[in-house]
Scaffold this active site. Structure first.
Site, PDB file in Angstrom:
ATOM      1  N   LYS A 180     -23.630 -16.584  33.716  1.00 42.11           N
ATOM      2  CA  LYS A 180     -23.960 -17.921  33.168  1.00 42.11           C
ATOM      3  C   LYS A 180     -24.230 -18.885  34.331  1.00 42.11           C
ATOM      4  O   LYS A 180     -24.738 -18.451  35.357  1.00 42.11           O
ATOM      5  CB  LYS A 180     -22.855 -18.396  32.234  1.00 42.11           C
ATOM      6  CG  LYS A 180     -22.503 -17.319  31.202  1.00 42.11           C
ATOM      7  CD  LYS A 180     -21.636 -17.792  30.077  1.00 42.11           C
ATOM      8  CE  LYS A 180     -21.389 -16.635  29.122  1.00 42.11           C
ATOM      9  NZ  LYS A 180     -20.675 -17.031  27.925  1.00 42.11           N
ATOM     10  N   GLU A 196     -25.930 -19.155  23.634  1.00 46.22           N
ATOM     11  CA  GLU A 196     -25.953 -20.465  24.304  1.00 46.22           C
ATOM     12  C   GLU A 196     -27.390 -20.974  24.441  1.00 46.22           C
ATOM     13  O   GLU A 196     -27.652 -22.171  24.324  1.00 46.22           O
ATOM     14  CB  GLU A 196     -25.240 -20.362  25.668  1.00 46.22           C
ATOM     15  CG  GLU A 196     -23.739 -20.248  25.476  1.00 46.22           C
ATOM     16  CD  GLU A 196     -23.001 -19.460  26.550  1.00 46.22           C
ATOM     17  OE1 GLU A 196     -23.524 -19.288  27.660  1.00 46.22           O
ATOM     18  OE2 GLU A 196     -21.876 -19.001  26.257  1.00 46.22           O
TER      19      GLU A 196
HETATM   20  P1  PGA Z   1     -17.393 -14.084  27.427  1.00 43.46           P
HETATM   21  O1  PGA Z   1     -18.989 -14.273  27.336  1.00 43.46           O
HETATM   22  O2  PGA Z   1     -17.148 -12.664  27.914  1.00 43.46           O
HETATM   23  O3  PGA Z   1     -16.931 -15.107  28.415  1.00 43.46           O
HETATM   24  O4  PGA Z   1     -16.841 -14.280  26.057  1.00 43.46           O
HETATM   25  C1  PGA Z   1     -19.802 -13.252  26.839  1.00 43.46           C
HETATM   26  C2  PGA Z   1     -21.235 -13.713  26.843  1.00 43.46           C
HETATM   27  O5  PGA Z   1     -21.496 -14.886  26.528  1.00 43.46           O
HETATM   28  O6  PGA Z   1     -22.161 -12.933  27.143  1.00 43.46           O
END
Ligand code: PGA
Length: 256
Positions: free
Chosen positions: A12, A102
């Site tokens: 991210k 997202e």
């Molecule tokens: P997370 O994110 O492992 O922090 O829940 C997964 C993702 O959004 O790909």
């Protein structure tokens, strides 16, 4: 058919290019080479890190695949702030995440946009990791399958069976992303099995058998083995836990 597991680290908007280099180097010490003979691992850093990570992976001969988190569907042009799939291919990017929740929720990506991106990524010889998943409200209203299977149908529209067989689908219940809540392995398996059935309906048996389906949403070392043991879960898309090389290395070694 035995599908090769794919564990992907979605960083991210975290880790600048210095931090990214250190993280990948640390990961390379922690993951035994033999593990990477049977498990594919992809790293999806922010765009500004990709060239640095490419250089490290190639110069040190690491068996990690370079990934991206997003791209545009056009080759070039007046799209301020966007990144062309052609540019990613030029950096030897292998896997591109598309339609992450997202991107859909914060940046308004639609199923139709996802569909165009999947086509553009494949046109450049890269592998899309196409995300789908339901919100908590949708789950509670019993709409998980209709939401997820609708995303799959539109996202894959116009793709040939061979193209579908070679891509990756990531099932990520939105309520489980970054929340510490994980779908139970039975629930995750049930949705992934429904996704595979949908692919079978859209294509054929061999294609449904070949397509790799990841689970994502608070995957960590403590739950990776259980999730990965499910018959329709072929990998994990890992957010938070992929930022910690020790934790991510353990997830990659889920079967040891
Ligand atoms: P997370 O994110 O492992 O922090 O829940 C997964 C993702 O959004 O790909």
């Amino acid at each position: 058919m035995t599908r090769r597991p794919l564990i992907s680290g979605n960083w991210k908007m975290n880790l600048n290019h210095y931090e990214a280099i250190q993280t990948v180097q640390k990961l390379s010490y922690l993951v035994p080479k033999e593990t990477l003979e049977t498990v594919d691992v992809s790293i999806h850093p922010p765009f500004t890190d990709i060239r640095s990570i490419q250089t490290v992976i190639e110069s040190e001969d690491f068996d990690f695949h370079l990934g991206a988190q997003h791209c545009h569907w056009e080759e070039s042009g007046a799209f301020t702030g966007e990144v062309s799939p052609a540019f990613l291919a030029k950096l030897n990017v292998v896997y591109v995440i598309v339609g992450h929740s997202e991107r859909r929720e914060i940046f308004g990506e639609t199923d139709e946009m996802v569909n165009r991106k999947v086509a553009a990524i494949q046109a450049h010889g890269m592998v899309p990791i196409m995300c789908c998943g339901e919100t908590l409200a949708e789950r509670e209203a019993g709409e998980t399958e209709s939401k997820v299977l609708g995303q799959i149908e539109t996202g894959l529209a116009g793709r040939t069976n061979d193209q579908i067989a070679s891509l990756v689908i990531a099932y990520e219940p939105i309520w489980a992303i970054g929340t510490g809540k994980t779908a139970t392995s039975d629930d995750a398996q049930a949705v992934c099995a429904a996704i595979r059935s949908k692919v079978r309906e859209l294509t054929d048996e061999a294609t449904a058998d070949a397509v790799r389906i990841q689970y994502g949403g608070s995957v960590k070392a403590a739950n990776a083995t259980e999730l990965m043991s499910q018959s329709d879960i072929d990998g994990a898309l890992v957010g938070g836990a992929s930022l910690d090389p020790d934790e991510f290395a353990k997830i990659v070694q889920f079967d040891t």
